[in-house]
Motif scaffolding. Structure first.
Motif, mmCIF file in Angstrom:
data_model
loop_
_atom_site.group_PDB
_atom_site.id
_atom_site.type_symbol
_atom_site.label_atom_id
_atom_site.label_comp_id
_atom_site.label_asym_id
_atom_site.label_seq_id
_atom_site.Cartn_x
_atom_site.Cartn_y
_atom_site.Cartn_z
ATOM 1 N N VAL A 108 35.583 35.366 49.809
ATOM 2 C CA VAL A 108 34.408 34.902 49.069
ATOM 3 C C VAL A 108 34.908 34.314 47.755
ATOM 4 O O VAL A 108 35.653 34.964 47.013
ATOM 5 N N TYR A 109 34.503 33.070 47.471
ATOM 6 C CA TYR A 109 34.952 32.348 46.279
ATOM 7 C C TYR A 109 33.763 32.169 45.325
ATOM 8 O O TYR A 109 32.822 31.426 45.628
ATOM 9 N N TRP A 110 33.823 32.843 44.203
ATOM 10 C CA TRP A 110 32.780 32.710 43.177
ATOM 11 C C TRP A 110 33.149 31.529 42.295
ATOM 12 O O TRP A 110 34.128 31.554 41.569
ATOM 13 N N ASP A 111 32.360 30.492 42.363
ATOM 14 C CA ASP A 111 32.677 29.204 41.750
ATOM 15 C C ASP A 111 32.417 29.204 40.236
ATOM 16 O O ASP A 111 31.682 30.031 39.707
ATOM 17 N N ASN A 112 33.056 28.222 39.562
ATOM 18 C CA ASN A 112 32.820 27.936 38.134
ATOM 19 C C ASN A 112 33.138 29.127 37.228
ATOM 20 O O ASN A 112 32.401 29.432 36.286
ATOM 21 N N GLN A 113 34.241 29.792 37.504
ATOM 22 C CA GLN A 113 34.722 30.867 36.641
ATOM 23 C C GLN A 113 35.857 30.338 35.759
ATOM 24 O O GLN A 113 36.565 29.402 36.136
ATOM 25 N N LYS A 118 41.124 27.678 31.940
ATOM 26 C CA LYS A 118 41.158 27.054 33.261
ATOM 27 C C LYS A 118 39.863 27.362 34.008
ATOM 28 O O LYS A 118 39.291 28.442 33.867
ATOM 29 N N VAL A 119 39.433 26.397 34.815
ATOM 30 C CA VAL A 119 38.234 26.565 35.636
ATOM 31 C C VAL A 119 38.661 26.759 37.087
ATOM 32 O O VAL A 119 39.534 26.043 37.596
ATOM 33 N N GLY A 120 38.071 27.725 37.738
ATOM 34 C CA GLY A 120 38.455 27.995 39.120
ATOM 35 C C GLY A 120 37.517 28.960 39.795
ATOM 36 O O GLY A 120 36.306 28.952 39.551
ATOM 37 N N TYR A 121 38.099 29.827 40.624
ATOM 38 C CA TYR A 121 37.329 30.763 41.443
ATOM 39 C C TYR A 121 37.776 32.200 41.172
ATOM 40 O O TYR A 121 38.962 32.461 40.923
ATOM 41 N N LEU A 122 36.823 33.098 41.244
ATOM 42 C CA LEU A 122 37.141 34.518 41.337
ATOM 43 C C LEU A 122 36.977 34.876 42.812
ATOM 44 O O LEU A 122 35.896 34.699 43.386
ATOM 45 N N LEU A 143 33.211 44.724 48.450
ATOM 46 C CA LEU A 143 34.049 43.590 48.053
ATOM 47 C C LEU A 143 35.138 44.071 47.117
ATOM 48 O O LEU A 143 34.867 44.761 46.124
ATOM 49 N N ILE A 144 36.377 43.729 47.428
ATOM 50 C CA ILE A 144 37.510 44.002 46.550
ATOM 51 C C ILE A 144 37.909 42.693 45.887
ATOM 52 O O ILE A 144 37.978 41.647 46.540
ATOM 53 N N GLU A 145 38.112 42.732 44.597
ATOM 54 C CA GLU A 145 38.477 41.513 43.872
ATOM 55 C C GLU A 145 39.962 41.219 44.058
ATOM 56 O O GLU A 145 40.821 42.036 43.735
ATOM 57 N N LEU A 146 40.261 40.035 44.579
ATOM 58 C CA LEU A 146 41.652 39.606 44.731
ATOM 59 C C LEU A 146 42.186 38.942 43.475
ATOM 60 O O LEU A 146 43.396 38.935 43.252
ATOM 61 N N GLY A 147 41.313 38.363 42.674
ATOM 62 C CA GLY A 147 41.738 37.793 41.406
ATOM 63 C C GLY A 147 41.257 36.365 41.207
ATOM 64 O O GLY A 147 40.527 35.798 42.017
ATOM 65 N N PHE A 148 41.701 35.795 40.092
ATOM 66 C CA PHE A 148 41.302 34.427 39.709
ATOM 67 C C PHE A 148 42.358 33.419 40.148
ATOM 68 O O PHE A 148 43.566 33.670 40.030
ATOM 69 N N ILE A 149 41.883 32.280 40.647
ATOM 70 C CA ILE A 149 42.781 31.190 40.997
ATOM 71 C C ILE A 149 42.153 29.876 40.550
ATOM 72 O O ILE A 149 40.941 29.670 40.718
ATOM 73 N N PRO A 150 42.938 28.976 39.940
ATOM 74 C CA PRO A 150 42.367 27.694 39.496
ATOM 75 C C PRO A 150 41.907 26.852 40.674
ATOM 76 O O PRO A 150 42.444 26.945 41.779
ATOM 77 N N ALA A 151 40.905 26.044 40.433
ATOM 78 C CA ALA A 151 40.394 25.148 41.473
ATOM 79 C C ALA A 151 41.348 23.966 41.652
ATOM 80 O O ALA A 151 42.026 23.537 40.716
ATOM 81 N N PRO A 263 45.606 37.034 38.481
ATOM 82 C CA PRO A 263 45.059 37.784 37.331
ATOM 83 C C PRO A 263 43.665 38.314 37.632
ATOM 84 O O PRO A 263 42.910 37.738 38.422
ATOM 85 N N HIS A 264 43.333 39.415 36.972
ATOM 86 C CA HIS A 264 42.014 40.037 37.133
ATOM 87 C C HIS A 264 41.328 40.075 35.765
ATOM 88 O O HIS A 264 41.383 41.085 35.067
#
Length: 316
Positions: A108-113, A118-122, A143-151, A263-264
């Motif tokens: 699951v990609y939470w947009d506009n984080q 940097k702008v990306g997905y959580l 849901l387990i958070e895998l972390g932030f990744i840039p778009a 990163p979290h």
């Protein structure tokens, strides 16, 4: 004859000054400006008190978060909280394991984080949440958070993120579980934007779901083929690195680097209390300036009338 005309003029001036009403003296525009000033002043003061109240609420929440950060983790099977009570920041000890083939979506990609400019997905992964005791039958889906990744540059392609490998039902063994300590959080209600706005997109190992809002109540119907399943009411953010089975793919895909060590960012509150207090000071300051300008304007409007009265008294 001249004296009679002059005296008549003086008498008329006196009568005019006596008959004059406040409306004719100040004018309709000036009265309208006065009313507008009062309304704007009241709105500014009300906004100042509103920000002050919000700041006090956030300050209490920050203090509660700090107490929970200093507390010891609670076993998930022992944790109980009223549905009306906010549990953000509570630390739970639990085991997690990959889901079986009941899941439709692998990520699951939470947009506009944003994170560090940097702008990306959580990114999240639906997993099984298990009790610390292997003999316990406690099990929920969360849901387990895998972390932030840039778009990436291409909005039609989701960046690949390594997660906990999904196994078939027959392969789901207890050895796949891992014990973690995680913090609970969920998105605060935003009256301006509540919709999930889901978009199904293909990723390497299945399907990814891009969402605009983290609405856990609406998310479950898009994740599971079994409609009876529901999500745990909070997201779990791991407080130590997760263990991933399979390869640790560190490659380039559409300009986005794939890494299992994401990163979290911890942002349980969208705005800190000091920001609200700062806004309150700004509103009160603007109200004070407006009030000062109103008094200055009234003083300047009163000076010509005084001078005019002095001239009339001299002519008399």
């Amino acid at each position: 004859m001249t004296n009679n005309s002059r005296s008549t003029s003086v008498n008329l001036n006196k009568e005019t000054s006596v008959i004059a009403t406040p409306v004719s003296k100040w004018g309709i525009k000036k009265i309208g400006l006065l009313l507008l000033t009062v309304v704007v002043f009241a709105v500014m003061v009300k906004l100042g008190f509103w920000q002050l109240d919000r700041g006090n609420q956030k300050l209490a929440m920050e203090q509660q978060l700090q107490l929970r950060a200093d507390a010891n983790p609670v076993a998930i099977e022992d944790w109980q909280m009223s549905p009306s009570e906010e549990a953000t920041g509570v630390k739970l000890s639990l085991r997690i394991a990959p889901l079986t083939d009941d899941v439709n979506v692998q990520r699951v990609y939470w947009d506009n984080q944003t994170w560090q400019g940097k702008v990306g997905y959580l990114v999240f992964q639906p997993v099984r949440l298990l009790a610390n005791d292997p003999q316990s039958d406690f099990e929920v889906v969360g849901l387990i958070e895998l972390g932030f990744i840039p778009a990436g540059r291409d909005r039609q392609v989701l960046p690949e993120v390594v997660g906990i490998s999904q196994k078939q039902r027959s392969q789901a063994q207890a050895s796949q579980t891992q014990t973690i300590v995680g913090r609970l959080y969920r998105k605060q209600d935003n009256p301006m934007s509540q919709g999930l706005m889901p978009e199904m997109m293909e990723i390497t190992d299945g399907l990814g779901l891009r969402i605009q809002n983290l609405s856990l109540e609406d998310l479950s119907q898009h994740l599971f083929s079994d409609r009876s399943l529901s999500l745990f009411s909070y997201v779990i953010q791991p407080m130590q690195p997760l263990l991933f089975t399979g390869d640790s793919r560190l490659t380039e895909n559409n300009g986005v680097k794939i890494s299992e060590h994401l990163p979290h960012p911890w942002q349980p509150l969208p705005m800190q209390s000091k920001r609200h207090f700062g806004y309150a000071v700004q509103w009160f300051s603007m109200a004070a300036v407006l009030l000062g300008l109103a008094f200055w304007f009234a003083y300047r409007q009163g000076k010509p009338s005084k001078n005019l009265e002095k001239e009339k008294s001299r002519n008399q």
